[in-house]
Write an enzyme that holds these catalytic residues in place. Structure first.
Site, PDB file in Angstrom:
ATOM      1  N   MET A   1       0.847  -1.215   0.047  1.00  8.70           N
ATOM      2  CA  MET A   1      -0.096   0.114  -0.058  1.00  8.70           C
ATOM      3  C   MET A   1       0.836   1.250  -0.070  1.00  8.70           C
ATOM      4  O   MET A   1       0.617   2.202  -0.449  1.00  8.70           O
ATOM      5  CB  MET A   1      -0.690  -0.072   1.162  1.00  8.70           C
ATOM      6  CG  MET A   1      -1.912   0.851   1.202  1.00  8.70           C
ATOM      7  SD  MET A   1      -2.626   0.960  -0.550  1.00  8.70           S
ATOM      8  CE  MET A   1      -4.311   0.066  -0.540  1.00  8.70           C
ATOM      9  N   CYS A   2       2.021   1.335   0.646  1.00  8.35           N
ATOM     10  CA  CYS A   2       2.802   2.495   0.616  1.00  8.35           C
ATOM     11  C   CYS A   2       3.349   2.820  -0.534  1.00  8.35           C
ATOM     12  O   CYS A   2       3.611   4.022  -0.838  1.00  8.35           O
ATOM     13  CB  CYS A   2       3.976   2.399   1.689  1.00  8.35           C
ATOM     14  SG  CYS A   2       4.824   0.872   1.518  1.00  8.35           S
ATOM     15  N   THR A   3       3.654   1.764  -1.291  1.00  8.22           N
ATOM     16  CA  THR A   3       4.027   2.151  -2.791  1.00  8.22           C
ATOM     17  C   THR A   3       3.214   2.843  -3.650  1.00  8.22           C
ATOM     18  O   THR A   3       3.284   3.786  -4.269  1.00  8.22           O
ATOM     19  CB  THR A   3       4.556   0.538  -3.409  1.00  8.22           C
ATOM     20  OG1 THR A   3       5.540   0.144  -2.639  1.00  8.22           O
ATOM     21  CG2 THR A   3       5.071   1.095  -4.913  1.00  8.22           C
TER      22      THR A   3
ATOM     23  N   SER B   1       2.072   6.544  -1.775  1.00  8.53           N
ATOM     24  CA  SER B   1       3.153   7.660  -2.004  1.00  8.53           C
ATOM     25  C   SER B   1       4.357   7.473  -2.642  1.00  8.53           C
ATOM     26  O   SER B   1       5.095   8.288  -2.859  1.00  8.53           O
ATOM     27  CB  SER B   1       3.345   7.998  -0.416  1.00  8.53           C
ATOM     28  OG  SER B   1       3.965   6.933   0.376  1.00  8.53           O
TER      29      SER B   1
END
Lengths: 531, 464
Positions: B236-238, B241
């Site tokens: 999800m972080c990829t 953001s």
């Protein structure tokens, strides 16, 4: 970019993901010839009509029999008595309106007698259930016209395919497990200066954890080389030490516990492949040594001109390496660092393509051809696939069948293994011999009496080629039992297999087999033999 | 196979059979047959041979069995299903049922050859059955425009053999579980007449596999679940953001931007809607431009996430795998040859490659071993951890397990996701420890999931 895709693009979407628009274009420009519209043939053609070949022509002088209709999806009972080529063309044509279907109500033997050039117009010729003499005659015509020839046969529960093509070049072989082209063992100047811009020791935590693993390995490798007399880690022990070296670089919190730095874990995981020395694959080196590569004339196909240009590049600006592929795998990193690194590789690849292009230009000039003869895009595609180039050359049927050049070694060594499919190849040859002698196949009406006749054919075959092998009586019995039956599922298996090989030959993508494929539906096994 | 006949008797018997075959091309059925129709098939049913199955007896009755009695169920009327129906019909199978819940899409037409452009929008099962019945006189394919889960054991029990051409692992596992539930045991011994063989085929691009499953006897789908690795999702972080690839940009729009902006009202993203895809495509391009990422194309947008709708597919691979499957159906129905034991892998990227091996049964298979599954957790573990184990463990790979147990003589649902009201009521249980929930060492938990028609029994073993 158009919001609505043409309905053709939508229809072919799932296959375009495999061979792209340029691959599809080669299919749509292809004209495939099928000889004999029996089940094996129509199944092959179905799998070529559906993906949208430009045109097909069926050559078949036979009339449809009740037996023919029984195992063939593309013949109906009301076509009994009609010409088989015509009947099958109707039902195959209606599979795809993009394809143009034609038929010739003639036997291939007659065409070979009267007008062998008829076959020169085709992109590929697929011959099904051809008697040996017809097969050899047609094979010779197509060999000299450089038209690929695919021979197919379903005989009982055995499927057989033989590819006959003099030289087939493949730029896009799409290998399943390709190694990345990272050049960590011999970093190019732009890469070196890009690494210089990183100072891992002075980075804040966020940057440190989002530095691409390629940079990490490169940095640590630099340090290692300076401490080990310019010798990279070579054996397991040294690579373990190198991995540990990187692991020590993971940031620690105030209690001395290592932080969670996934990019460092990636670096450690990739050490093995990253340290692989950059090498030109031996298959490509072999191609460099080919006659066509070293003797460029105005007739030389563009594949070899480009290969020669790459060879020149390797020996000059390339410093012993192929043009850089220019792609890197995805990895943990922030967007900017990743894109910047990716661009370093991309730019270098573009530079290398320009270098190769200059060589292409001067080669074309030297044989009096304009530089536009080979497009920028073609050179770009060639360079990107430089490590994966393949050339397939099959022996001619004449070579396979001649007593002087038969591949005895292959036959006898395979026959040493009890389960080898080679025995089926020999049985098919024996059955062809039976047909030559008796004008029919064994076991069509009676099994028992034909067994001894078939055995005579087997023995004469083995004797003629001085093959010191033993074929068990069980196989002779089984091949009589088959009575030249063509069970639909075996024809369908071959239909899928042959069609895909035809697509490979037409599109020059993916690698065709070389040169004989045997499928055994009894045991669901197969083998590729080199005959 | 024992063949103790004297050579002369055998020779005369063979002669009789072959004579009969040469003369009598038809047979006694409704008159839709013609001379020679079944010649190709009969050679394998009416002639003895050295490689046949030990149980094989040459006879004219085998063909009658195929034509009049043998009932086959084909699951899926898509790439594999169309090929399977053709193959079975041409071998003489006439009593065929086909189940498929899908309707025809334009992108199916490059390989699903029973469908034409005019059929787009119609039920696959209906159109396929219609085509086969018209092209192959005498064949009576019965279509079912339904999900496999719409049928119960009384439906499946009627078939001699079931062959699957599915595009979903969940559906395969459900079918697998259904056939296992039909098995009957007497004093711990499996009754062979309760076994319905399952032939399963799968394809993707230029790769495919075909397998023969005898439920209760050979490796089942769940025994080899590790052969199907779980799908990789981007972190999800990829996506949120730190995009690097065009795929990350597309996922951002699909997962985060669409639910927020609701561009077409409260509808969820429809992969088949060109308007929806166009919207995602344009937003993905904008995001990519923000991060200097190139490569967002319409085709890539349509293909994200990689799911059954956009797995590359061609006619040839489906033809090969369906042919192998149908060959096995024929072998099992007639004992013509020994069936595949039990797994065939095919790949024609580089030449043609096949590999045949015997997949082994798993001793503690959650589907077919009849052994309660072991769950090892400390009493302080939260129910959430058990839930995660059930979904993430490679041998279980459950999708939305519902966990129930018996406490104080009463049935209690610990957690159930698929019904909103129950999910809300049981959600607090996820944060409670197993001890807090009143569970004890050796407690039996019954888990239901979309991957199996029967509940799976687990035994809780408390660790330190």
């Amino acid at each position: 970019m158009a919001a609505t895709k043409t309905s053709k693009e939508q229809k072919y979407d799932r296959q375009l993901r495999l061979w792209g628009d340029h691959g599809q274009e080669t299919l749509e420009n292809a004209h495939v010839c099928l000889i004999n519209a029996i089940a094996t043939g129509t199944e092959i053609l179905k799998n070529l009509v559906l993906p949208g070949i430009g045109a097909f022509t069926i050559v078949d002088g036979n009339t449809v029999s009740g037996e023919d209709v029984g195992n063939n999806f593309f013949l109906s009972s009301d076509s009994i008595g009609k010409n088989r080529a015509q009947a099958a063309t109707e039902l195959l044509q209606e599979l795809n309106s993009d394809v143009s279907g034609n038929f010739v109500e003639e036997s291939p033997d007659k065409l070979l007698d009267d007008n062998p050039e008829f076959f020169h117009r085709f992109t590929i010729v697929i011959g099904v259930q051809l008697p040996e003499s017809t097969c050899l005659r047609l094979g010779s015509v197509l060999w000299h016209a450089s038209v690929p020839f695919l021979v197919c046969k379903t005989y009982g529960f055995i499927g057989y395919m033989r590819l006959v093509v003099q030289e087939h070049t493949v730029i896009e072989s799409h290998p399943d497990n390709a190694l990345e082209d990272l050049r960590l063992d011999q970093p190019f100047a732009e890469f070196k200066s890009h690494i210089q811009s990183y100072d891992l020791d002075s980075m804040d935590k966020k940057d440190h954890s989002h530095t691409p693993w390629i940079i990490i390995v490169a940095k640590y490798l630099e340090k290692w080389l300076s401490e080990h007399n310019c010798q990279p880690p070579k054996n397991y022990k040294e690579k373990e030490a190198f991995r540990q070296f990187i692991r020590e670089g993971i940031l620690k919190n105030e209690n001395g516990i290592p932080e969670d730095e996934e990019n460092f874990e990636e670096a450690i995981k990739n050490v093995n492949t990253a340290l692989n020395p950059t090498k030109i694959p031996s298959a490509v080196e072999d191609l460099f040594n080919n006659e066509q590569c070293n003797n460029i004339t105005s007739q030389t196909p563009s594949f070899w001109v480009m290969l020669r240009a790459v060879k020149e590049f390797v020996h000059n600006e390339g410093n012993g390496s192929l043009p850089l592929r220019g792609t890197i795998p995805d990895m943990i990193a922030d967007s900017q660092k990743f894109i910047n690194l990716q661009n370093v590789y991309r730019k270098k690849a573009i530079q290398d393509v320009a270098g190769v292009s200059k060589h292409v230009e001067s080669l074309l000039q030297s044989v009096g051809k304009p530089p536009e003869s080979i497009s920028e895009n073609d050179i770009k595609l060639f360079c990107k696939n430089a490590s994966f180039l393949r050339v397939v050359r099959c022996r001619s049927l004449a070579e396979e069948y001649s007593v002087d050049s038969v591949n005895k070694d292959e036959i006898t060594s395979c026959m040493d293994s009890p389960d080898s499919e080679m025995v089926f190849y020999l049985m098919l040859r024996a059955v062809d011999r039976f047909y030559q002698r008796h004008s029919r196949y064994p076991g069509v009406y009676q099994v028992e009496e034909d067994i001894s006749r078939l055995k005579l054919c087997v023995n004469s075959l083995l004797q003629e080629y001085s093959l010191n092998v033993n074929i068990k009586d069980d196989y002779i019995h089984e091949f009589c039992r088959y009575g030249a039956a063509e069970p639909h599922t075996v024809a369908a298996f071959l239909g899928g297999s042959a069609a895909q090989e035809a697509v490979k030959l037409i599109s020059h993508q993916f690698v065709p087999f070389n040169n004989t494929f045997i499928y055994n539906a009894m045991s669901q096994t197969s083998a590729t033999l080199h005959l | 196979m024992a063949d103790a006949e004297e050579p002369e008797k055998k020779r005369r018997r063979i002669e009789d059979l072959t004579e009969k075959m040469a003369v009598d091309g038809g047979h006694k059925d409704g008159g839709c047959d013609w001379d020679g129709r079944w010649n190709h098939v009969r050679k394998f049913l009416e002639r003895p041979g050295p490689f046949t199955h030990p149980d094989f007896e040459p006879s004219t009755e085998s063909l009658q069995f195929l034509l009049e009695t043998c009932k086959i169920l084909v699951i899926g009327a898509g790439g594999l299903g169309c090929e399977l129906l053709k193959n079975l019909a041409l071998f003489g199978f006439r009593l065929i049922h086909v189940v498929d819940m899908d309707i025809i899409d334009l992108s199916n037409l490059n390989r699903q050859f029973l469908f034409r452009p005019k059929d787009v929008g119609r039920a696959k099962a209906d159109v396929a059955a219609d085509f086969i019945n018209r092209r192959i006189p005498g064949c009576k394919v019965v279509p079912h425009f339904k999900k496999i889960q719409d049928f119960d054991e009384s439906f499946y029990r009627q078939f001699h053999i079931i062959v699957c051409g599915l595009d979903s692992i969940i559906a395969r596992r459900w079918m697998n579980g259904m056939l296992i539930s039909l098995l009957s045991y007497e004093d711990g011994v499996l009754d062979p007449s309760s076994i319905i063989p399952l032939i399963d085929g799968g394809t993707e691009g230029f790769k495919g596999n075909a397998r023969v499953i005898l439920p209760g006897m050979t490796a089942c789908i769940d025994c080899t679940l590790e052969l199907y690795p779980p799908q990789i999702n981007f972190p999800m972080c990829t996506i949120a953001s730190m995009p690097r690839l065009p795929e990350h940009c597309i996922e951002y729009v699909r997962i985060l931007q669409w639910p927020k902006e609701k561009p077409f009202g409260d509808t969820s993203l429809d992969g088949d809607s060109p308007e929806h895809i166009q919207w995602v495509f344009e937003r993905a391009q904008e995001r990519a431009a923000e991060f200097n990422i190139t490569g967002v194309t319409y085709r890539l947008t349509q293909g994200e996430p990689v799911n059954k709708e956009t797995i590359p597919a061609v006619a040839s691979t489906n033809a090969v795998i369906a042919a192998a499957c149908a060959t096995e159906v024929f072998k099992i129905a007639t004992s013509a040859y020994i069936p595949l034991n039990n797994y065939l892998v095919f790949n024609d990227v580089d030449g043609l490659y096949t590999y045949t091996f015997e997949a082994e049964r798993k001793e503690n298979c959650s589907a077919c071993s009849q052994v309660p599954q072991d769950l090892q957790f400390p009493p302080s573990a939260k129910l959430q951890e058990v839930l995660e184990y059930l979904t993430e463990n490679a041998s279980l790979q459950m999708k939305s397990p519902a966990i129930t147990t018996t406490l104080e003589g009463k049935n209690k649902t610990l957690y159930l996701q698929s019904v909103k009201s129950i999910e809300e009521r049981t959600r607090p249980n996820l944060c409670k420890t197993l001890k807090e929930l009143g569970l004890s060492d050796g407690q039996e938990l019954a888990v239901a999931d979309v991957t199996t028609p029967q509940t799976v029994l687990f035994k809780l073993n408390f660790t330190a």
